[in-house]
Scaffold this active site. Sequence first.
Site, PDB file in Angstrom:
ATOM      1  N   LEU A 102       0.881  -1.175   0.000  1.00 14.28           N
ATOM      2  CA  LEU A 102       0.000   0.000   0.000  1.00 14.28           C
ATOM      3  C   LEU A 102       0.911   1.215   0.000  1.00 14.28           C
ATOM      4  O   LEU A 102       2.017   1.169   0.564  1.00 14.28           O
ATOM      5  CB  LEU A 102      -0.875   0.029   1.261  1.00 14.28           C
ATOM      6  CG  LEU A 102      -1.933  -1.060   1.412  1.00 14.28           C
ATOM      7  CD1 LEU A 102      -2.727  -0.863   2.701  1.00 14.28           C
ATOM      8  CD2 LEU A 102      -2.886  -1.070   0.212  1.00 14.28           C
ATOM      9  N   ASP A 103       0.461   2.311  -0.601  1.00 14.10           N
ATOM     10  CA  ASP A 103       1.250   3.548  -0.591  1.00 14.10           C
ATOM     11  C   ASP A 103       1.460   4.023   0.849  1.00 14.10           C
ATOM     12  O   ASP A 103       0.664   3.693   1.736  1.00 14.10           O
ATOM     13  CB  ASP A 103       0.511   4.655  -1.353  1.00 14.10           C
ATOM     14  CG  ASP A 103       0.330   4.315  -2.822  1.00 14.10           C
ATOM     15  OD1 ASP A 103       1.128   3.515  -3.354  1.00 14.10           O
ATOM     16  OD2 ASP A 103      -0.619   4.852  -3.426  1.00 14.10           O
ATOM     17  N   ILE A 104       2.465   4.834   1.040  1.00 19.99           N
ATOM     18  CA  ILE A 104       2.778   5.300   2.402  1.00 19.99           C
ATOM     19  C   ILE A 104       1.575   6.005   3.049  1.00 19.99           C
ATOM     20  O   ILE A 104       1.337   5.862   4.250  1.00 19.99           O
ATOM     21  CB  ILE A 104       4.055   6.186   2.408  1.00 19.99           C
ATOM     22  CG1 ILE A 104       4.475   6.492   3.846  1.00 19.99           C
ATOM     23  CG2 ILE A 104       3.892   7.445   1.578  1.00 19.99           C
ATOM     24  CD1 ILE A 104       5.890   7.006   4.000  1.00 19.99           C
TER      25      ILE A 104
END
Length: 233
Positions: A102-104
């Site tokens: 998942l993106d940050i």
Amino acid sequence: MERLDKILSHLNYGTRKEVKDLVKKGYVSVNGNIVKNSDIKVDPSKDEIKVLEEDVNYQEFVYIMLNKPSGVVSATEDPRYETVVDLMPEYSKMGIFPFGRLDIDTEGLVIMSNDGTLAHALLSPKKHVDKKYYVEYSGEFKDSYFKRIEKGIQIDDYISKPGKAEIICPGKAYITIHEGKFHEVKKMFEALNMHVDYLKRVEFKNIKLDEALAPGDYRPLTEEEIKGLKEVL
Ligand code: URA
């Protein structure tokens, strides 16, 4: 350092109360010494914790559900940011890694495990594993977008695989995709002249994010949940 009762309950030895009981009964030792107080803080990466003479890290494979908070990277190591592995020190010596990224700034469901065979199967594009996201967006979601998302949208140099959109109310939606390319949901929305303001993964195959888990919290998957994931094998 982490409280002994927290570590043991995360490792599925029971609720905090049940673990307290185990400790009181003298079943738990730390570095060879029986401990009677479950409030003590230990370092699971250094201290040797045993329950009934069995090393707590005896399990070959572990499967954990994490509610990833924003600001943490989906990696095992990172020079700058806290990682999803850093969030769970009692598992750090077991070689766990996240199933997919998942993106940050994305929150929500990440499966953490050390089962590479299962990861490989679940992440294979051929298996079409559904991932469902809760999205808060700005811009107008036009009626024609449902079909476009179902058909696939031109993103950079590829066309997204068929997905599904459900509108909760203006500005809030669920999107289900089964591919999961880099920034895929954000790019789909950008391609449709909208912008993702908040993104949270709520489902991964048969696993639904446990609403009792606050961001940063995690728990072992149940037998039933693991069985469902393993259907891909
Ligand atoms: N799509 C995105 O854009 N970001 C994520 O983190 C996951 C899916």
